[in-house]
Design a protein around this motif. Structure first.
Motif, short mmCIF file in Angstrom:
data_model
loop_
_atom_site.label_atom_id
_atom_site.label_comp_id
_atom_site.label_asym_id
_atom_site.label_seq_id
_atom_site.Cartn_x
_atom_site.Cartn_y
_atom_site.Cartn_z
N GLN A 1 41.79 -14.12 32.87
CA GLN A 1 41.21 -14.88 34.25
C GLN A 1 42.15 -15.86 35.04
OE1 GLN A 1 38.20 -14.34 36.62
NE2 GLN A 1 39.65 -15.21 37.73
N VAL A 2 42.76 -16.74 33.68
CA VAL A 2 43.71 -17.84 34.08
C VAL A 2 45.12 -17.41 34.68
CG1 VAL A 2 44.96 -19.88 33.38
CG2 VAL A 2 42.57 -19.61 32.83
N LYS A 3 45.47 -16.19 33.91
CA LYS A 3 46.69 -15.56 34.35
C LYS A 3 46.67 -14.91 35.79
CE LYS A 3 48.34 -14.89 29.67
NZ LYS A 3 48.33 -14.09 28.46
N GLN A 4 45.55 -14.27 35.91
CA GLN A 4 45.39 -13.58 37.31
C GLN A 4 45.36 -14.72 38.18
OE1 GLN A 4 45.26 -10.79 38.84
NE2 GLN A 4 43.99 -11.18 40.70
N SER A 5 44.58 -15.71 38.08
CA SER A 5 44.43 -16.94 39.15
C SER A 5 45.70 -17.62 39.40
CB SER A 5 43.30 -17.93 38.57
OG SER A 5 43.18 -18.85 39.52
N LEU B 1 36.30 -18.02 44.54
CA LEU B 1 36.74 -16.53 44.89
C LEU B 1 38.23 -16.61 44.92
CD1 LEU B 1 33.95 -14.43 46.62
CD2 LEU B 1 34.49 -14.87 44.23
N ARG B 2 38.72 -17.58 45.99
CA ARG B 2 40.24 -17.62 46.08
C ARG B 2 41.06 -17.89 45.15
NH1 ARG B 2 40.91 -20.70 51.52
NH2 ARG B 2 43.03 -20.10 51.54
N PHE B 3 40.40 -19.05 44.27
CA PHE B 3 41.19 -19.49 43.14
C PHE B 3 41.38 -18.29 41.99
CE2 PHE B 3 40.50 -23.85 44.61
CZ PHE B 3 41.60 -24.41 44.50
N TRP B 4 40.09 -17.72 41.94
CA TRP B 4 40.20 -16.65 40.97
C TRP B 4 40.96 -15.53 41.29
CZ3 TRP B 4 34.10 -16.35 39.75
CH2 TRP B 4 33.76 -17.33 39.01
N GLY B 5 41.35 -15.44 42.64
CA GLY B 5 41.93 -14.21 43.22
C GLY B 5 40.99 -12.72 42.86
#
Length: 251
Positions: free
Chosen positions: A143-147, A200-204
């Motif tokens: 999740q962090v890398k995607q974000s 949602l935008r932060f998570w991408g």
């Protein structure tokens, strides 16, 4: 002591006579005196109450919410004014940041600028930012890398608008919590809806993320960093607000 007719009060407050009549009908603002021939007269206490109503309206509270707040037995006018001041300050900060972004755009600061992950945490102490990122990577590496990938792909202007808007939203929620707002109230749920879409935008990850967002509420409750924010158990406030919000979302 000076008494105001409904016409004089309407002119002084910048509202219509019809509005004051409506507030009287619904019990939100009653005149201090009603003469034998039916004239409404308002004193200082009613003027201050009307000020409270108008401040809350400026902050997008509904009339039912306003009535519930100012009719509470423990309603403290000074505390309410202080809370309203903080909410207005948060709004002013957001507008100032948006104006700054517009100025940069007008000055032709355009295009995508390559950022690194340190810039994503700008404004936090460097050691704290590194510790938070390490903790997040251990718990949610994908999740962090995607974000971070999504955020680094933004222009600086897009990222600053997102970051400043989220900060203003979070400060507003903390202030509402500190003022004792009901997590299920319309005003809080408006801010939680903004919070959900910022997340949602932060998570991408656009689209339906109901279960993940509900899990975020659990994290707020469990994290001691969110206890006491705004003078109240903010973690519990956020969990209750999120739990109420997700019931309105499609499963």
């Amino acid at each position: 002591m000076t008494k105001y007719t409904v016409k004089k009060l309407a002119k002084a407050a910048g509202v219509s006579v019809r509005t004051l009549h409506h507030y009287d009908r619904i019990g939100l603002l009653k005149p201090s005196i009603r003469t034998a021939v039916g004239y409404r007269l308002y004193g200082e206490n009613e003027l201050l109450r009307l000020q409270q109503i108008l401040f809350y309206k400026e902050l997008d509270f509904g009339l039912k919410e306003i009535a519930a707040l100012i009719n509470r037995p423990d309603f403290d006018r000074i505390r309410a004014l202080e809370s309203q001041k903080q909410l207005l300050k948060a709004r002013r900060k957001r507008i100032d940041r948006l104006m700054s972004t517009l100025d940069k755009t007008i000055l032709h600061i355009k295009g995508k600028i390559k950022m690194n992950y340190e810039e994503l945490y700008e404004g936090l102490p460097k050691e704290q930012a590194a510790a938070w990122r390490k903790e997040a990577l251990e718990k949610w590496p994908d999740q962090v890398k995607q974000s971070e990938k999504v955020l680094i792909g933004m222009s600086m202007e897009e990222f600053e608008v997102l970051k400043s808007g989220f900060k203003e939203n979070f400060e507003t929620l903390a202030s509402l919590c500190g003022h004792g707002a009901d997590p299920a109230s319309e005003r809080v749920q408006q801010e939680i809806d903004r919070h959900y879409h910022y997340i949602l935008r932060f998570w991408g990850k656009p689209g339906n993320q109901v279960e993940a967002y509900k899990g975020l509420g659990e994290l707020y409750l469990a994290d001691p960093r969110y206890t006491g924010t705004g003078g109240a158990p903010f973690g519990l406030f956020m969990k209750q607000a999120i739990d109420h919000y997700v019931t309105s979302l499609p499963a």
